[in-house]
Design a protein around this motif. Structure first.
Motif, PDB file in Angstrom:
ATOM      1  N   GLN A  17      -0.646  13.471 -10.857  1.00 45.80           N
ATOM      2  CA  GLN A  17      -1.330  14.635 -10.300  1.00 45.80           C
ATOM      3  C   GLN A  17      -2.471  14.188  -9.390  1.00 45.80           C
ATOM      4  O   GLN A  17      -2.666  14.734  -8.299  1.00 45.80           O
ATOM      5  N   TRP A  18      -3.241  13.183  -9.828  1.00 51.12           N
ATOM      6  CA  TRP A  18      -4.340  12.673  -9.010  1.00 51.12           C
ATOM      7  C   TRP A  18      -3.811  12.066  -7.708  1.00 51.12           C
ATOM      8  O   TRP A  18      -4.385  12.277  -6.651  1.00 51.12           O
ATOM      9  N   LEU A  26      -5.967  10.124   0.051  1.00 50.39           N
ATOM     10  CA  LEU A  26      -6.951   9.416   0.877  1.00 50.39           C
ATOM     11  C   LEU A  26      -7.122   7.982   0.384  1.00 50.39           C
ATOM     12  O   LEU A  26      -7.163   7.047   1.182  1.00 50.39           O
ATOM     13  N   ARG A  27      -7.194   7.798  -0.925  1.00 53.38           N
ATOM     14  CA  ARG A  27      -7.346   6.452  -1.485  1.00 53.38           C
ATOM     15  C   ARG A  27      -6.210   5.547  -1.047  1.00 53.38           C
ATOM     16  O   ARG A  27      -6.412   4.421  -0.660  1.00 53.38           O
ATOM     17  N   TYR A  28      -4.967   6.060  -1.086  1.00 55.44           N
ATOM     18  CA  TYR A  28      -3.829   5.239  -0.691  1.00 55.44           C
ATOM     19  C   TYR A  28      -3.797   4.988   0.811  1.00 55.44           C
ATOM     20  O   TYR A  28      -3.387   3.913   1.254  1.00 55.44           O
ATOM     21  N   GLU A  32      -4.020   1.262   2.295  1.00 56.38           N
ATOM     22  CA  GLU A  32      -3.008   0.754   3.229  1.00 56.38           C
ATOM     23  C   GLU A  32      -3.664   0.198   4.486  1.00 56.38           C
ATOM     24  O   GLU A  32      -3.288  -0.856   4.983  1.00 56.38           O
ATOM     25  N   ALA A  33      -4.661   0.897   4.998  1.00 55.89           N
ATOM     26  CA  ALA A  33      -5.301   0.496   6.253  1.00 55.89           C
ATOM     27  C   ALA A  33      -6.089  -0.803   6.112  1.00 55.89           C
ATOM     28  O   ALA A  33      -6.083  -1.630   7.030  1.00 55.89           O
ATOM     29  N   ASN A  34      -6.762  -1.007   4.976  1.00 55.54           N
ATOM     30  CA  ASN A  34      -7.607  -2.191   4.827  1.00 55.54           C
ATOM     31  C   ASN A  34      -6.851  -3.507   4.967  1.00 55.54           C
ATOM     32  O   ASN A  34      -7.243  -4.352   5.772  1.00 55.54           O
ATOM     33  N   PRO A  35      -5.786  -3.738   4.215  1.00 54.43           N
ATOM     34  CA  PRO A  35      -5.108  -5.030   4.400  1.00 54.43           C
ATOM     35  C   PRO A  35      -4.459  -5.156   5.770  1.00 54.43           C
ATOM     36  O   PRO A  35      -4.468  -6.233   6.358  1.00 54.43           O
ATOM     37  N   LEU A  36      -3.926  -4.063   6.301  1.00 50.52           N
ATOM     38  CA  LEU A  36      -3.296  -4.139   7.623  1.00 50.52           C
ATOM     39  C   LEU A  36      -4.301  -4.577   8.674  1.00 50.52           C
ATOM     40  O   LEU A  36      -3.968  -5.329   9.588  1.00 50.52           O
ATOM     41  N   CYS A 120      -5.467  -6.381  -5.072  1.00 51.14           N
ATOM     42  CA  CYS A 120      -6.037  -6.058  -6.377  1.00 51.14           C
ATOM     43  C   CYS A 120      -6.671  -4.676  -6.317  1.00 51.14           C
ATOM     44  O   CYS A 120      -7.785  -4.472  -6.784  1.00 51.14           O
ATOM     45  N   HIS A 121      -5.994  -3.721  -5.722  1.00 47.30           N
ATOM     46  CA  HIS A 121      -6.541  -2.373  -5.654  1.00 47.30           C
ATOM     47  C   HIS A 121      -6.386  -1.692  -7.007  1.00 47.30           C
ATOM     48  O   HIS A 121      -5.330  -1.726  -7.610  1.00 47.30           O
TER      49      HIS A 121
END
Length: 128
Positions: A17-18, A26-28, A32-36, A120-121
């Motif tokens: 649900q979260w 938004l978290r995902y 995704e954007a950070n490692p890319l 390690c997210h």
């Protein structure tokens, strides 16, 4: 099954649900954007990614869609079962593998494995 793994199994409905709520999405997107951003020129070539405590594949699936090979290591069987189902539904079983393992006691083949990236997210807040 460890006590911690049982906690995650019990929490699966609330976790799903979260993930589907705006803050989870938004978290995902950020994860995704950070490692890319750090992959640089290699972002478009298939990288080998170890996703520690990868759970139900929230990060792995996004990377696999981009062509990266992802190994999810998690100690919660329910999470890995959910991950395997999502990966199969997306037709990405050739790019994602799931390994039941504690991040503090990884199997030798994972430890010896050659990975370009280790994620390690969403792990540190669950370890002492």
């Amino acid at each position: 099954m460890s006590e911690a793994a049982e906690k995650f199994e019990t929490a699966m409905p609330a976790w799903k649900q979260w993930q589907e709520a705006p803050w989870g999405r938004l978290r995902y997107a950020i994860a995704e954007a950070n490692p890319l951003r750090h992959f640089g020129e290699r972002a478009d070539e298939p990288l080998r990614v170890l996703d520690l405590a990868g759970g139900d594949d929230g990060d792995a699936l996004r990377l696999a869609v981009r062509g990266h090979h992802v190994t999810i290591a998690d100690y919660a069987p329910a999470m890995l079962t959910a991950a395997a189902g999502c990966v199969a539904a997306a037709g990405l079983t050739d790019l994602v593998s799931c390994v039941e393992a504690d991040a503090n006691a990884l199997p030798a083949d994972i430890v010896r494995g050659e990975f370009d990236v280790v994620l390690c997210h969403n792990l540190l807040q669950y370890v002492e």
